[in-house]
Each structure stands twice: as C-alpha cells, then as structure tokens.
Design an enzyme around this catalytic site. Structure first.
Site: not given
Length: 671
Positions: A381, A383, A451, A476
């Site tokens: 991941h 971000e 995303h 989400e």
C-alpha cells in the site's frame, strides 16, 4: 500469458484533391452496416461529422478542431487533401478480463486535411466505425509551421437531435476523484459533466460518450453548449493551458458507444479495441486475486493507520490475517498503515511518507516470509496524499523493495483535492504521473490498484498490470459518509456508467451489518446482494472486505471464496439503469457460469432465462437468495441457500428483497 494477435486487414487508399468548397461528403459504415459515419466540410471549411445507428440519429452535425495559445486556431478554412479507408478484422486474447477472446472489427476512414490558405498546416482525422459505436481522434504530423503547441481549447462537439436524459456526475465541484452519485436529468439541466456519460435517447437508443487511450493529454469533460449540444472541455493545468504538446502527436480517441439496451453498452469492447496491444510481452506474472485486508477495521475506527495502541498494521495482526487467508484459500492480505508517515494529519502533507521504511511494529521481512510459507502474498500500500513528486522520488526504490519481498500488487492512493497542491488528478499533469507509476511498476513485475485515479480509458490492454481503479463511490463510504453511505440505487447505476471506464475496486463483502458509526453510515444492501456484487461489479482484484471474524462459520462465505476474478464470457441480461441489474459470466476455463442479480430500494420479481448455458448440458445451480423477511433497512442478513438441476431451457424466478440480490453458481453435472 503472451499477448496474441491474429490479423486480417484489407486496405484501400484513395487520394483525392479537393478544395474546401467542393462540399464532398465522405461516408463509412460499420462492418455490419448498422452504424454510419458521415464527414464533410462546411462552406467555410470547418470539419464536421455525423453519426447514425440503424438509421437513427446519434450525433447530429458537430464541429471538430483545436485552438492554441499564441497560434492561429485550426478550426476552419480546410480542404481535403486525400482520404484512406481500411477494414480491420483481428482477434486477440486478454490475460484477464470480462472476456477472454476479443474481436476488433471496424472500418477506418482517415481524412487528411490542410489549411487552404495562411500557414497551410495539416491535421488528420481518424474515424473507426464499429458495430457498437464510433471512435475518432486527431493526428498532428510533424510540419514546419506547427511544432511545440499550447492547446487552449478543443472544439469537438457532440450534438444531439433531442434533449435526452443523461446519467452524469459533476466535474470537481464535489470532489476530484469522480466520487459522486450519478444523477439522471435532461441534458438542459446539466453544466459540465464527467465521462463516461450515459444517455437514454428519445429515439430508444442508449449512448455513452467517453474517451480511449488517454496518453500524455488532459482528460475530456463535457461542457453544455447551446441547444442539445456538449463540447469537449479539457481539464487544465494550474496555469490555464489545457495541453502541452509537440508534433507529431495523437489525441486520445473520442468515443460514442451505442446500443439498443443498457446491457449493450456494458459489454462493448470498443474502448479496449481502441487501445494499443500490450507493451508487456510476458504477462505470466500478472495474476488476478481474491484478498482480505487490514482496512475495513480502520475505517470503522477499530484500528488506526497511525502508531499507537490501536495500530492495525502490526506483525502479530498481519500474521492472523494471513492465517485466515490461508485457511480460506484467499490469495493475499492488504495492509494499510504499515509505513512511516501516518502520524498527524497525513492528508494535509504527503511529504512525510516513506515508502521503504516500516513502522517498528511491522516486520516486513518476517511477514512476507510467513505469508510465502502459507502460499499467501502481502499486498502493498502506497498512500501519497497527492504528493506525487515526493512519491516519484522513492518509487523505484519502493517497488524494488517490494519485488525483493515477493509483493506483486500495490494499492496506491492520492487522498487530496490536488496533486502536489495545485494540479488536478485528471489533467495532463496527473495523466503523466499515473502512467509513470504503471510503467515503473511493470519493470519490477508489480500490479497496480489505483485509488483516487484519473478515469479509466482502456489502458489495461496496453499495461495489463493496471488491474483496477477506484474512481467512484466504493463501499468505504458505508463506514463514514455523512449522507449515510451508498444508497441501494448506486450499484444498479454504475454498471452502465462508471464501469464503462473499466474495472472498479468497489470492495464488496460486508457480512456484519450491526456496526455503529458517528455519521450513521451503514451498508444499505442485504447480505445476498453483497454476494451478487462479486458478479455484477467487475474487478480482477476482488476483496473480501469485512473483518475475518465476521466470516467465521458463515455458509454464505463459500460463494465469496469460489467466485472467480476473471471471466471468459459476460452476458448482460435484463437490466434497467437505476432499478435492477442481471449479469451472467462464464469462468475463465469455460466450465461454470455465475449469475448476479441486484435491486434498488424496491423489492421485485425477475424472470431469468438460462439460455446462456450450453445446450444439451445439465447444471447444478447453487442459489444464494434473499431469505424470508429480508430488507436492507430492517433485516439485511437472511439468506436462503438451495440447489436444483437446470439446463439451457430452464427459467428461474428470482425474488429480490428491497436492496437485495441473488447470487448463483452453475456447475456442469456429469451424467
């Protein structure tokens, strides 16, 4: 799997010298002769096109052209130098997707234009007419009077005969990630809208306007013009310029997909066919995946991304998730909050993130070794909080580290209104960044789940390591959204709107409906609909999104475990946008079929013919349906599990609860 292409091309080149006053019309039909493109020049030499489907108007006369900063615009005064026509009929195979075998069959018309006076600059208009729609693009060749350009405006028009209804989302004024509800309204009540935009035409056709192969260009939105017209409105840089380019260059394809039903749009292969073949020759490392993650618990505030007593991404916690994945034959475990940078307000400044340094309580080497011993992979991941330049400075090192530890999939995120605090995600700046991520990841055999993206335009054909994207309201929202979470209508709309842009990482799989949130948000479906969403909403990376404890001992979890993530065939059955959806898909090896049916906030009965099954075969249908009293508001959990033998002549009556659904697996029976 190596990309395989089989071509049969018949080309005929026609050279005709004409003045802009000759008023010659050029017509080209689709291979099946149902669709027709008409091109001509107006009396003042303006390029103009029209498009028809089965004799019905789709696009009325609409102008083409570009305007530049500090240069004369290229919109008028043209003459046709020559034209070329070509028939293309080729088959190719995807390494994953909603279809295994693809057919690209179209007729192409290239119109070579030249300004009759002045600078006498050149531009080509390339039209490809398919049986399911139209794609067209501009090509600016290298030439003395046109080198580096700053595009200030694209003139491309989409003019309709009527004030049709359109399903649309607004551009940037709610958020910059396409995460808005789709609205249905007459065109006259819209302003600037995103693509894909889906039109319910008064002549009973269904039409979607979008684009394909968005490469080093600004993405196209549609601004409402006079009458029943939209015009291309390119997303600008912070300085107001739309696109920086240098000849020779192509624009993205502008696409018009046409069908008699909403389902025709959903199964169109036009967008993928307008993208280039895979640049990754050996795709054997690209794999679809079913996974769980330390994710939903964070959104529900059971864990935190940041360090502290509730930190979710710990070695101990991750190993427990790995154990659950191994026990249930899931492929991976996504872990968010593993790396330095989450403490404080990380959304305000992504420059604190390190993509190579884990928190002290997350031993990535130990975790990945443990996962490998269980035949499970860690899903990475990254971000960025929109700090794209900061991310690029570490990208090679980060992907290299992941590759070393056997991590082959990375979920990226850009939670910020702007990239680097000033540029739109869907401007040329963002398009360049996202492409760099995909290309760099491919070097290290890493797949991307993006995303807060720029919208999909079929690039997963060229870069099949671009597996899935967000780009809409995902599940989400059911954990924290101030509006209460996704309404039941949402998932009955996106198969015919957002999904036209490609795979969507929606993250279904909620089994526990009793959680509490400060905003009052909740999942507004039944449990049976959660199962059906795995068939209805396509992603090659499918998440079982709930916490592992909520799956323990649940018979319904069997469907989540065995539903595939890639399909050899897809059939859109009876569906109505915003009301209900019915989809049938065949597994990759071509044996079993799966069906998903979902409803909006109304209960309903659907009659489904099973004529998609192979004639002469008997199948066992395992049916997961809404149980007695099921209702998304008051009683979401009842599920009735049953089985029966069926064949291609069978008809099933499905009873969908309010906000409900049905999921079915059809397995051939040996007799």
């Amino acid at each position: 799997m190596k990309n395989r292409i089989y071509k049969q091309c018949l080309a005929a080149i026609v050279f005709v010298s004409l003045s802009c006053s000759a008023q010659k019309t050029y017509t080209i039909k689709s291979p099946g002769k149902n669709n027709e493109l008409i091109f001509d020049l107006t009396k003042t030499g303006e390029p103009e096109y029209r498009f028809k489907a089965n004799g019905k108007s789709v696009i009325e006369p609409s102008l083409l052209g570009f305007e530049f900063q500090d240069l004369e615009k290229m919109t008028t005064g043209f003459m046709v130098v020559s034209t070329e026509q070509k028939l293309v009929n080729q088959n190719w195979e995807q390494p994953w997707g909603e279809f295994r075998k693809m057919t690209d069959k179209h007729n192409e018309l290239i119109v070579h234009l030249k300004e009759a006076k002045g600078e006498q600059r050149f531009v080509d208009l390339i039209f490809r007419v398919f049986d399911d729609g139209l794609g067209f693009r501009y090509y600016f060749p290298k030439q003395p009077k046109l080198g580096k350009v700053k595009i200030s405006n694209e003139v491309t028009q989409f003019t309709f005969a009527d004030n049709n209804d359109v399903w649309w989302t607004p551009v940037h004024n709610e958020n910059s990630y396409y995460e808005s509800y789709y609205k249905k309204s007459p065109m006259s009540q819209t302003d600037t809208i995103n693509t894909p935009a889906t039109f319910e035409m008064k002549n009973k056709l269904y039409v979607a306007i979008h684009e394909a192969n968005l490469t080093d260009f600004a993405s196209m939105t549609l601004v409402k013009g006079k009458g029943n017209q939209y015009k291309s409105d390119l997303v600008p840089w912070a300085d107001g310029i739309k696109v920086y380019a240098e000849t020779p260059f192509y624009t993205p394809w502008r696409t018009v997909i046409v069908g008699k039903t909403p389902g025709d749009l959903a199964v169109s292969q036009l967008t993928l066919n307008l993208n280039e073949p895979s640049k990754i020759e050996d795709t054997s490392w690209i794999e679809t995946s079913k996974y769980i993650g330390i994710w939903w618990g964070i959104h529900l505030d059971n864990y935190t991304w940041s360090q502290g007593p509730k930190h979710g991404a710990t070695t101990k916690n991750t190993k427990e998730y790995i154990d659950f994945a191994a026990k249930n034959k899931l492929d991976g475990v996504l872990v968010e909050g593993w790396n330095i940078g989450w403490d404080g307000d990380w959304t305000a400044d992504g420059s604190s993130f390190s993509f190579v340094k884990p928190y002290p309580d997350f031993d990535i080497e130990e975790i990945t070794k443990y996962a490998a011993s269980k035949n499970v992979r860690l899903i990475g991941h990254h971000e960025t909080a929109g700090a794209s330049k900061h991310y690029e400075s570490q990208m090679d090192e980060a992907f290299k580290m992941y590759n070393k530890f056997g991590v082959n999939t990375v979920k990226t995120g850009y939670v910020n209104k702007f990239l680097d605090k000033k540029e739109w995600h869907d401007g040329q700046y963002g398009v360049r960044h996202y492409r760099k991520v995909i290309e760099t990841a491919a070097k290290y055999h890493i797949m991307i789940d993006n995303h807060e993206p720029v919208k999909g335009t079929g690039l997963n054909r060229t870069y099949p390591n671009l597996m899935a994207q967000e780009g809409a309201r995902g599940q989400e929202y059911d954990a924290w959204s101030a509006d209460g979470g996704n309404n039941p209508e949402h998932t009955t709309i996106i198969p015919f709107t957002r999904m036209l842009a490609g795979p969507f990482d929606f993250t279904p799989g909620t089994f526990n409906f009793d959680y509490k949130t400060p905003s009052g948000a909740k999942v507004q479906t039944t449990l049976a609909k959660q199962l059906a969403l795995y068939v209805v909403i396509y992603s090659p990376l499918q998440m079982a999104s709930d916490e592992p404890k909520n799956y323990e001992g649940k018979k319904e979890f069997q469907f989540v475990k065995y539903v595939p993530c890639k399909w050899s065939e897809t059939k859109m059955l009876d569906s109505k946008i915003g009301e209900y959806v019915t989809v049938a898909r065949k597994d990759w090896d071509g044996n079993s079929w799966y069906l998903g049916a979902i409803s909006n906030s109304n209960s309903r009965k659907l009659t489904v013919s099973l004529d998609f099954l192979e004639v002469g075969k008997t199948y066992k249908a395992e049916i997961y349906a809404d149980g007695a009293g099921a209702n998304y508001k008051t009683n979401p959990t009842p599920v009735t599990i049953s089985s029966k033998e069926v064949n291609s002549k069978s008809v099933l009556d499905l009873n969908l609860a309010a906000g409900g659904g049905t999921a079915i697996k059809f397995t051939p029976v040996s007799k």
